[in-house]
Design a protein around this motif. Structure first.
Motif, PDB file in Angstrom:
ATOM      1  N   GLY A 131       0.785  -1.230   0.000  1.00 25.22           N
ATOM      2  CA  GLY A 131       0.000   0.000   0.000  1.00 25.22           C
ATOM      3  C   GLY A 131       0.812   1.272   0.000  1.00 25.22           C
ATOM      4  O   GLY A 131       0.248   2.373  -0.080  1.00 25.22           O
ATOM      5  N   LEU A 132       2.151   1.155   0.081  1.00 21.41           N
ATOM      6  CA  LEU A 132       3.008   2.336   0.129  1.00 21.41           C
ATOM      7  C   LEU A 132       3.302   2.876  -1.273  1.00 21.41           C
ATOM      8  O   LEU A 132       3.430   2.096  -2.223  1.00 21.41           O
ATOM      9  CB  LEU A 132       4.338   2.001   0.792  1.00 21.41           C
ATOM     10  N   PRO A 133       3.478   4.192  -1.419  1.00 18.46           N
ATOM     11  CA  PRO A 133       4.065   4.702  -2.663  1.00 18.46           C
ATOM     12  C   PRO A 133       5.529   4.275  -2.711  1.00 18.46           C
ATOM     13  O   PRO A 133       6.258   4.404  -1.731  1.00 18.46           O
ATOM     14  CB  PRO A 133       3.924   6.220  -2.527  1.00 18.46           C
ATOM     15  N   THR A 134       5.956   3.695  -3.822  1.00 17.19           N
ATOM     16  CA  THR A 134       7.314   3.155  -3.903  1.00 17.19           C
ATOM     17  C   THR A 134       8.008   3.643  -5.168  1.00 17.19           C
ATOM     18  O   THR A 134       7.373   4.016  -6.151  1.00 17.19           O
ATOM     19  CB  THR A 134       7.299   1.614  -3.902  1.00 17.19           C
ATOM     20  N   GLU A 135       9.331   3.588  -5.121  1.00 18.92           N
ATOM     21  CA  GLU A 135      10.166   3.921  -6.268  1.00 18.92           C
ATOM     22  C   GLU A 135      11.529   3.283  -6.043  1.00 18.92           C
ATOM     23  O   GLU A 135      12.093   3.375  -4.952  1.00 18.92           O
ATOM     24  CB  GLU A 135      10.300   5.432  -6.408  1.00 18.92           C
ATOM     25  N   GLY A 136      12.031   2.593  -7.049  1.00 18.84           N
ATOM     26  CA  GLY A 136      13.333   1.973  -6.936  1.00 18.84           C
ATOM     27  C   GLY A 136      13.328   0.659  -6.187  1.00 18.84           C
ATOM     28  O   GLY A 136      14.361   0.235  -5.676  1.00 18.84           O
ATOM     29  N   LEU A 137      12.171  -0.027  -6.127  1.00 22.64           N
ATOM     30  CA  LEU A 137      12.080  -1.304  -5.420  1.00 22.64           C
ATOM     31  C   LEU A 137      11.821  -2.466  -6.372  1.00 22.64           C
ATOM     32  O   LEU A 137      11.107  -3.411  -6.059  1.00 22.64           O
ATOM     33  CB  LEU A 137      11.007  -1.233  -4.331  1.00 22.64           C
ATOM     34  N   GLY A 138      12.376  -2.384  -7.539  1.00 22.50           N
ATOM     35  CA  GLY A 138      12.338  -3.503  -8.480  1.00 22.50           C
ATOM     36  C   GLY A 138      10.940  -3.832  -8.964  1.00 22.50           C
ATOM     37  O   GLY A 138      10.175  -2.948  -9.370  1.00 22.50           O
ATOM     38  N   THR A 139      10.588  -5.129  -8.893  1.00 21.19           N
ATOM     39  CA  THR A 139       9.316  -5.579  -9.452  1.00 21.19           C
ATOM     40  C   THR A 139       8.118  -4.993  -8.714  1.00 21.19           C
ATOM     41  O   THR A 139       7.013  -4.959  -9.264  1.00 21.19           O
ATOM     42  CB  THR A 139       9.219  -7.116  -9.407  1.00 21.19           C
ATOM     43  N   LEU A 140       8.316  -4.527  -7.481  1.00 16.18           N
ATOM     44  CA  LEU A 140       7.198  -3.908  -6.763  1.00 16.18           C
ATOM     45  C   LEU A 140       6.691  -2.677  -7.498  1.00 16.18           C
ATOM     46  O   LEU A 140       5.505  -2.346  -7.437  1.00 16.18           O
ATOM     47  CB  LEU A 140       7.629  -3.530  -5.339  1.00 16.18           C
ATOM     48  N   ASP A 141       7.593  -2.005  -8.225  1.00 15.53           N
ATOM     49  CA  ASP A 141       7.220  -0.793  -8.949  1.00 15.53           C
ATOM     50  C   ASP A 141       6.449  -1.089 -10.232  1.00 15.53           C
ATOM     51  O   ASP A 141       5.933  -0.171 -10.871  1.00 15.53           O
ATOM     52  CB  ASP A 141       8.469   0.022  -9.306  1.00 15.53           C
ATOM     53  N   ASP A 142       6.369  -2.368 -10.619  1.00 11.70           N
ATOM     54  CA  ASP A 142       5.716  -2.722 -11.884  1.00 11.70           C
ATOM     55  C   ASP A 142       4.195  -2.707 -11.789  1.00 11.70           C
ATOM     56  O   ASP A 142       3.517  -2.818 -12.816  1.00 11.70           O
ATOM     57  CB  ASP A 142       6.166  -4.113 -12.343  1.00 11.70           C
ATOM     58  N   HIS A 143       3.659  -2.612 -10.567  1.00  9.45           N
ATOM     59  CA  HIS A 143       2.217  -2.681 -10.376  1.00  9.45           C
ATOM     60  C   HIS A 143       1.772  -1.529  -9.477  1.00  9.45           C
ATOM     61  O   HIS A 143       2.535  -1.065  -8.625  1.00  9.45           O
ATOM     62  CB  HIS A 143       1.816  -4.023  -9.742  1.00  9.45           C
ATOM     63  N   PRO A 144       0.542  -1.065  -9.634  1.00  6.55           N
ATOM     64  CA  PRO A 144       0.057   0.028  -8.786  1.00  6.55           C
ATOM     65  C   PRO A 144      -0.083  -0.396  -7.331  1.00  6.55           C
ATOM     66  O   PRO A 144      -0.345  -1.566  -7.038  1.00  6.55           O
ATOM     67  CB  PRO A 144      -1.301   0.372  -9.403  1.00  6.55           C
ATOM     68  N   ARG A 145       0.093   0.536  -6.416  1.00  3.24           N
ATOM     69  CA  ARG A 145      -0.061   0.251  -5.000  1.00  3.24           C
ATOM     70  C   ARG A 145      -1.476  -0.242  -4.728  1.00  3.24           C
ATOM     71  O   ARG A 145      -2.426   0.106  -5.430  1.00  3.24           O
ATOM     72  CB  ARG A 145       0.254   1.492  -4.159  1.00  3.24           C
ATOM     73  N   HIS A 146      -1.592  -1.049  -3.683  1.00  2.00           N
ATOM     74  CA  HIS A 146      -2.894  -1.661  -3.398  1.00  2.00           C
ATOM     75  C   HIS A 146      -3.058  -1.849  -1.897  1.00  2.00           C
ATOM     76  O   HIS A 146      -2.145  -2.317  -1.216  1.00  2.00           O
ATOM     77  CB  HIS A 146      -3.013  -3.019  -4.103  1.00  2.00           C
ATOM     78  N   SER A 147      -4.218  -1.510  -1.376  1.00  2.00           N
ATOM     79  CA  SER A 147      -4.542  -1.706   0.035  1.00  2.00           C
ATOM     80  C   SER A 147      -5.496  -2.883   0.175  1.00  2.00           C
ATOM     81  O   SER A 147      -6.546  -2.930  -0.487  1.00  2.00           O
ATOM     82  CB  SER A 147      -5.191  -0.450   0.620  1.00  2.00           C
ATOM     83  N   VAL A 148      -5.131  -3.840   1.021  1.00  2.00           N
ATOM     84  CA  VAL A 148      -5.974  -5.019   1.289  1.00  2.00           C
ATOM     85  C   VAL A 148      -6.936  -4.661   2.417  1.00  2.00           C
ATOM     86  O   VAL A 148      -6.510  -4.337   3.527  1.00  2.00           O
ATOM     87  CB  VAL A 148      -5.122  -6.236   1.676  1.00  2.00           C
ATOM     88  N   ARG A 149      -8.222  -4.749   2.161  1.00  2.00           N
ATOM     89  CA  ARG A 149      -9.205  -4.307   3.151  1.00  2.00           C
ATOM     90  C   ARG A 149      -9.342  -5.278   4.319  1.00  2.00           C
ATOM     91  O   ARG A 149      -9.462  -4.870   5.471  1.00  2.00           O
ATOM     92  CB  ARG A 149     -10.581  -4.134   2.482  1.00  2.00           C
ATOM     93  N   THR A 150      -9.344  -6.573   4.033  1.00  2.00           N
ATOM     94  CA  THR A 150      -9.652  -7.566   5.061  1.00  2.00           C
ATOM     95  C   THR A 150      -8.467  -8.516   5.253  1.00  2.00           C
ATOM     96  O   THR A 150      -7.984  -9.115   4.293  1.00  2.00           O
ATOM     97  CB  THR A 150     -10.899  -8.377   4.667  1.00  2.00           C
ATOM     98  N   PHE A 151      -8.022  -8.645   6.498  1.00  2.00           N
ATOM     99  CA  PHE A 151      -6.878  -9.491   6.827  1.00  2.00           C
ATOM    100  C   PHE A 151      -7.336 -10.513   7.861  1.00  2.00           C
ATOM    101  O   PHE A 151      -7.730 -10.154   8.971  1.00  2.00           O
ATOM    102  CB  PHE A 151      -5.746  -8.631   7.398  1.00  2.00           C
ATOM    103  N   LEU A 152      -7.272 -11.800   7.502  1.00  2.00           N
ATOM    104  CA  LEU A 152      -7.797 -12.865   8.344  1.00  2.00           C
ATOM    105  C   LEU A 152      -6.705 -13.858   8.729  1.00  2.00           C
ATOM    106  O   LEU A 152      -5.811 -14.156   7.935  1.00  2.00           O
ATOM    107  CB  LEU A 152      -8.900 -13.637   7.616  1.00  2.00           C
ATOM    108  N   HIS A 153      -6.808 -14.390   9.940  1.00  2.00           N
ATOM    109  CA  HIS A 153      -5.949 -15.475  10.401  1.00  2.00           C
ATOM    110  C   HIS A 153      -6.785 -16.748  10.451  1.00  2.00           C
ATOM    111  O   HIS A 153      -7.826 -16.788  11.120  1.00  2.00           O
ATOM    112  CB  HIS A 153      -5.391 -15.171  11.785  1.00  2.00           C
ATOM    113  N   ALA A 154      -6.325 -17.793   9.758  1.00  2.00           N
ATOM    114  CA  ALA A 154      -7.041 -19.064   9.739  1.00  2.00           C
ATOM    115  C   ALA A 154      -6.743 -19.880  10.991  1.00  2.00           C
ATOM    116  O   ALA A 154      -5.700 -19.720  11.628  1.00  2.00           O
ATOM    117  CB  ALA A 154      -6.655 -19.864   8.494  1.00  2.00           C
ATOM    118  N   GLU A 155      -7.656 -20.769  11.330  1.00  2.00           N
ATOM    119  CA  GLU A 155      -7.487 -21.628  12.497  1.00  2.00           C
ATOM    120  C   GLU A 155      -6.670 -22.861  12.114  1.00  2.00           C
ATOM    121  O   GLU A 155      -7.033 -23.603  11.211  1.00  2.00           O
ATOM    122  CB  GLU A 155      -8.846 -22.049  13.053  1.00  2.00           C
ATOM    123  N   ASN A 156      -5.572 -23.071  12.840  1.00  2.00           N
ATOM    124  CA  ASN A 156      -4.659 -24.178  12.563  1.00  2.00           C
ATOM    125  C   ASN A 156      -4.269 -24.810  13.898  1.00  2.00           C
ATOM    126  O   ASN A 156      -3.923 -24.097  14.840  1.00  2.00           O
ATOM    127  CB  ASN A 156      -3.417 -23.636  11.836  1.00  2.00           C
TER     128      ASN A 156
END
Length: 235
Positions: A131-156
């Motif tokens: 989700g950060l604005p980036t520059e000079g971080l290789g392949t991370l710069d090849d795609h637009p920044r993105h924020s993941v709305r939902t973060f879940l932990h599975a039961e193991n």
């Protein structure tokens, strides 16, 4: 809008067991799902060499994902030695930017297995970096920044220290039987490596969680209670 879900496990099979029924349900509802294994899990067989079991595990992971209608990615880190570094987090962040998921599923942050704990931390770090604005971080710069709305932990069963469910996802029969048909082709899940009856355990766990949630079967997750989480659980 089509939902996109990313499930990140330390080893091939981790998310197949814990998040697999939920992924099967979401795919049947029209979602796009991707399973990522940070290592093949190649050191988990008492009789096969790591190189032999790595080939078997990758074939099993690919077959499972295909059977439930998901994509599959395995990174080439070493089972038992998964590094908790920004380099690995950047690998994940690049995939997050490419896939643009609105939901991310991973391990709980406390585990008897260090790889699982690292996977949880790496997933959180990758979510932040994506989700950060980036520059000079290789392949991370090849795609637009993105924020993941939902973060879940599975039961193991290996990750239970401090785990408390905050939501239940009902698993309908079609998703359950699709999962069973797929997971039974993984040798470790059948108990053929160290004897633990994974399929029986997670089937019984779904029944138990379903009793608590008021459904025939359900999977439990931990997350902050947000509107997006409620939507994932569904009726």
């Amino acid at each position: 809008m089509t939902r996109t879900v990313l499930a990140i496990g330390a080893h091939i099979g981790d998310m197949d067991l814990t998040a697999g029924p939920t992924l099967a349900k979401l795919v049947l509802e029209g979602a796009n799902a991707t399973i990522i294994a940070l290592t093949p899990g190649e050191r988990g067989h008492p009789r096969l060499t790591p190189s032999e079991y790595k080939k078997q595990k990758i074939a099993e992971g690919e077959a499972f994902a295909t059977a439930i209608g998901a994509d599959f990615i395995v990174l080439d880190h070493s089972d038992g030695f998964l590094p908790d570094t920004d380099d690995v987090a950047l690998e994940l962040a690049t995939i997050i930017r490419e896939k643009q998921p609105d939901t991310l599923i991973t391990h709980w942050k406390h585990s008897i297995h260090r790889d699982h704990e690292h996977a949880a931390r790496l997933s959180e770090r990758a979510r932040f970096l994506a989700g950060l604005p980036t520059e000079g971080l290789g392949t991370l710069d090849d795609h637009p920044r993105h924020s993941v709305r939902t973060f879940l932990h599975a039961e193991n069963w290996e990750d239970m220290e401090g785990f408390q469910p905050t939501m239940y996802v009902p698993i309908p029969d079609e998703a359950f039987y699709r999962w069973v048909s797929a997971i039974r082709h993984q040798a470790f899940a059948r108990g053929e490596t160290y004897g633990f009856r994974y399929i029986d355990y997670y089937t019984a766990l779904m029944t138990t969680r379903g009793c608590l949630a008021g459904y025939p079967r359900a999977c439990a997750f931990h997350s902050n209670p947000t509107p997006e989480v409620t939507k994932l659980a569904g009726p």
